[in-house]
Design a protein around this motif. Structure first.
Motif, PDB file in Angstrom:
ATOM      1  N   LYS A 261       0.850  -1.181   0.000  1.00 31.09           N
ATOM      2  CA  LYS A 261       0.000   0.000   0.000  1.00 31.09           C
ATOM      3  C   LYS A 261       0.883   1.227   0.000  1.00 31.09           C
ATOM      4  N   GLN A 262       0.327   2.352  -0.440  1.00 27.80           N
ATOM      5  CA  GLN A 262       1.061   3.610  -0.432  1.00 27.80           C
ATOM      6  C   GLN A 262       1.443   3.936   1.007  1.00 27.80           C
ATOM      7  N   GLY A 263       2.706   4.288   1.216  1.00 25.90           N
ATOM      8  CA  GLY A 263       3.161   4.631   2.563  1.00 25.90           C
ATOM      9  C   GLY A 263       3.673   3.434   3.338  1.00 25.90           C
ATOM     10  N   SER A 264       3.647   2.241   2.748  1.00 29.64           N
ATOM     11  CA  SER A 264       4.092   1.058   3.478  1.00 29.64           C
ATOM     12  C   SER A 264       5.617   0.961   3.535  1.00 29.64           C
ATOM     13  N   CYS A 265       6.322   1.813   2.788  1.00 34.00           N
ATOM     14  CA  CYS A 265       7.783   1.778   2.797  1.00 34.00           C
ATOM     15  C   CYS A 265       8.340   2.262   4.137  1.00 34.00           C
TER      16      CYS A 265
ATOM     17  N   CYS B 235      18.877  -2.150   3.539  1.00 30.60           N
ATOM     18  CA  CYS B 235      18.554  -1.712   2.185  1.00 30.60           C
ATOM     19  C   CYS B 235      17.834  -2.828   1.427  1.00 30.60           C
ATOM     20  N   GLN B 236      18.300  -4.059   1.561  1.00 32.16           N
ATOM     21  CA  GLN B 236      17.699  -5.176   0.841  1.00 32.16           C
ATOM     22  C   GLN B 236      16.234  -5.361   1.216  1.00 32.16           C
TER      23      GLN B 236
ATOM     24  N   CYS C 173      14.214  -3.058   2.323  1.00 28.39           N
ATOM     25  CA  CYS C 173      13.455  -1.921   1.789  1.00 28.39           C
ATOM     26  C   CYS C 173      13.208  -2.088   0.299  1.00 28.39           C
ATOM     27  N   LEU C 174      14.229  -2.508  -0.424  1.00 27.12           N
ATOM     28  CA  LEU C 174      14.125  -2.549  -1.882  1.00 27.12           C
ATOM     29  C   LEU C 174      13.454  -3.809  -2.410  1.00 27.12           C
ATOM     30  N   LYS C 175      12.976  -4.686  -1.513  1.00 25.43           N
ATOM     31  CA  LYS C 175      12.163  -5.806  -1.970  1.00 25.43           C
ATOM     32  C   LYS C 175      10.889  -5.279  -2.618  1.00 25.43           C
ATOM     33  N   ASN C 176      10.449  -4.138  -2.168  1.00 23.84           N
ATOM     34  CA  ASN C 176       9.286  -3.470  -2.751  1.00 23.84           C
ATOM     35  C   ASN C 176       9.806  -2.408  -3.725  1.00 23.84           C
ATOM     36  N   VAL C 177       9.494  -2.558  -5.020  1.00 21.42           N
ATOM     37  CA  VAL C 177      10.044  -1.646  -6.023  1.00 21.42           C
ATOM     38  C   VAL C 177       9.501  -0.233  -5.922  1.00 21.42           C
ATOM     39  N   THR C 178       8.477  -0.024  -5.164  1.00 21.47           N
ATOM     40  CA  THR C 178       7.963   1.345  -5.012  1.00 21.47           C
ATOM     41  C   THR C 178       8.732   2.108  -3.944  1.00 21.47           C
ATOM     42  N   CYS C 179       9.682   1.433  -3.274  1.00 17.60           N
ATOM     43  CA  CYS C 179      10.433   2.068  -2.190  1.00 17.60           C
ATOM     44  C   CYS C 179      11.789   2.568  -2.667  1.00 17.60           C
ATOM     45  N   LEU C 180      12.263   3.604  -1.997  1.00 15.83           N
ATOM     46  CA  LEU C 180      13.566   4.208  -2.245  1.00 15.83           C
ATOM     47  C   LEU C 180      14.323   4.189  -0.929  1.00 15.83           C
ATOM     48  N   TRP C 181      15.569   3.718  -0.962  1.00 16.44           N
ATOM     49  CA  TRP C 181      16.383   3.648   0.253  1.00 16.44           C
ATOM     50  C   TRP C 181      17.365   4.803   0.245  1.00 16.44           C
ATOM     51  N   CYS C 182      17.442   5.518   1.334  1.00 18.03           N
ATOM     52  CA  CYS C 182      18.389   6.613   1.492  1.00 18.03           C
ATOM     53  C   CYS C 182      19.426   6.163   2.514  1.00 18.03           C
ATOM     54  N   THR C 183      20.678   5.970   2.062  1.00 19.00           N
ATOM     55  CA  THR C 183      21.707   5.428   2.951  1.00 19.00           C
ATOM     56  C   THR C 183      22.183   6.428   3.987  1.00 19.00           C
ATOM     57  N   SER C 184      22.067   7.725   3.714  1.00 24.43           N
ATOM     58  CA  SER C 184      22.575   8.721   4.667  1.00 24.43           C
ATOM     59  C   SER C 184      21.790   8.712   5.974  1.00 24.43           C
ATOM     60  N   ASN C 185      20.477   8.544   5.909  1.00 20.02           N
ATOM     61  CA  ASN C 185      19.677   8.539   7.137  1.00 20.02           C
ATOM     62  C   ASN C 185      18.948   7.209   7.367  1.00 20.02           C
TER      63      ASN C 185
ATOM     64  N   CYS D 202      20.870  -2.208  -4.247  1.00 16.09           N
ATOM     65  CA  CYS D 202      21.516  -1.475  -3.163  1.00 16.09           C
ATOM     66  C   CYS D 202      22.922  -0.988  -3.524  1.00 16.09           C
ATOM     67  N   GLY D 203      23.586  -1.638  -4.437  1.00 12.02           N
ATOM     68  CA  GLY D 203      24.971  -1.305  -4.746  1.00 12.02           C
ATOM     69  C   GLY D 203      25.160  -0.140  -5.701  1.00 12.02           C
ATOM     70  N   VAL D 204      24.100   0.389  -6.298  1.00 15.01           N
ATOM     71  CA  VAL D 204      24.238   1.435  -7.315  1.00 15.01           C
ATOM     72  C   VAL D 204      23.470   2.669  -6.867  1.00 15.01           C
ATOM     73  N   ASN D 205      24.199   3.811  -6.769  1.00 13.47           N
ATOM     74  CA  ASN D 205      23.485   5.043  -6.435  1.00 13.47           C
ATOM     75  C   ASN D 205      23.140   5.809  -7.704  1.00 13.47           C
ATOM     76  N   PHE D 206      22.224   6.745  -7.594  1.00 12.17           N
ATOM     77  CA  PHE D 206      21.760   7.489  -8.762  1.00 12.17           C
ATOM     78  C   PHE D 206      22.880   8.309  -9.394  1.00 12.17           C
ATOM     79  N   GLU D 207      23.724   8.902  -8.596  1.00  6.90           N
ATOM     80  CA  GLU D 207      24.789   9.766  -9.111  1.00  6.90           C
ATOM     81  C   GLU D 207      25.748   8.981 -10.007  1.00  6.90           C
ATOM     82  N   ALA D 208      26.219   7.843  -9.520  1.00  4.10           N
ATOM     83  CA  ALA D 208      27.131   7.017 -10.321  1.00  4.10           C
ATOM     84  C   ALA D 208      26.423   6.482 -11.554  1.00  4.10           C
ATOM     85  N   LEU D 209      25.158   6.159 -11.424  1.00  2.01           N
ATOM     86  CA  LEU D 209      24.396   5.642 -12.550  1.00  2.01           C
ATOM     87  C   LEU D 209      24.228   6.700 -13.642  1.00  2.01           C
ATOM     88  N   ILE D 210      23.971   7.927 -13.260  1.00  2.00           N
ATOM     89  CA  ILE D 210      23.813   9.009 -14.237  1.00  2.00           C
ATOM     90  C   ILE D 210      25.124   9.231 -14.981  1.00  2.00           C
TER      91      ILE D 210
END
Length: 176
Positions: free
Chosen positions: A32-36, A44-45, A47-59, A87-95
């Motif tokens: 459901k929305q908000g279940s993340c 991280c693993q 959290c990311l089992k659900n593809v609608t979730c985003l994991w933020c490693t800093s916090n 979990c091993g790839v961040n957006f910055e490196a991917l871009i």
């Protein structure tokens, strides 16, 4: 840049599908929305089992992916800390990686197109070559005409002075 970002998200999706193929589930039962939020301060693993979730490693927060934006806003999570799908790839490196790979592919396509165009041009006779061949043929024809004209003049002069070598002048009187 927008196309590159879309391509990077597509790559992330492909990476997530690759993990699924290796036995690492990326989705669980429809959430459901908000279940993340329930995965915050976990791994991280999980959290990311659900593809609608985003994991933020800093916090160490698990938040719903902001689907209205291509990239998560920095107020939500910094690009270097954001993880989605893997979990091993961040957006910055991917871009950065996708920009380099995309640029390389574009350059390779341009080089291939240029090479193909040059090959096609070289197969067809060039206009200059055709013109040179026509002029050469015209010069040859004119030379043949001049040669024939000079031969006829020389023959006339030889006849005039009796130097013309006929076969045998008496041969026309002989009966065979």
């Amino acid at each position: 840049m927008g196309t590159c970002l879309r391509a990077s998200l597509l790559l992330l999706l492909l990476l997530a599908l690759e993990n699924a193929a290796w036995g690492q589930p990326t989705t669980s039962a429809p959430a459901k929305q908000g279940s993340c939020d329930q995965y915050t301060n976990k791994t991280c693993q999980e959290c990311l089992k659900n593809v609608t979730c985003l994991w933020c490693t800093s916090n160490k927060k698990c938040i719903d992916y902001p689907v209205r934006n291509i990239l998560p806003p920095s107020s939500l999570c910094a690009l270097s800390s954001a993880r989605w799908g893997v979990c091993g790839v961040n957006f910055e490196a991917l871009i950065i990686t996708m920009s380099v790979v995309g640029g390389g592919i574009i350059i390779a396509l341009c080089v291939c197109c240029c090479c193909c165009c040059r090959k096609k041009k070289s197969k067809k006779p060039d206009k200059d070559e055709e013109k040179a061949a026509r002029e050469k043929e015209q010069r040859r024809v004119k030379q043949e005409e001049r040669r024939a004209e000079m031969k006829s003049r020389h023959d006339e002069i030889r006849k005039k002075y009796g130097l013309f070598k006929e076969e045998n002048p008496y041969a026309k009187f002989e009966n065979n």
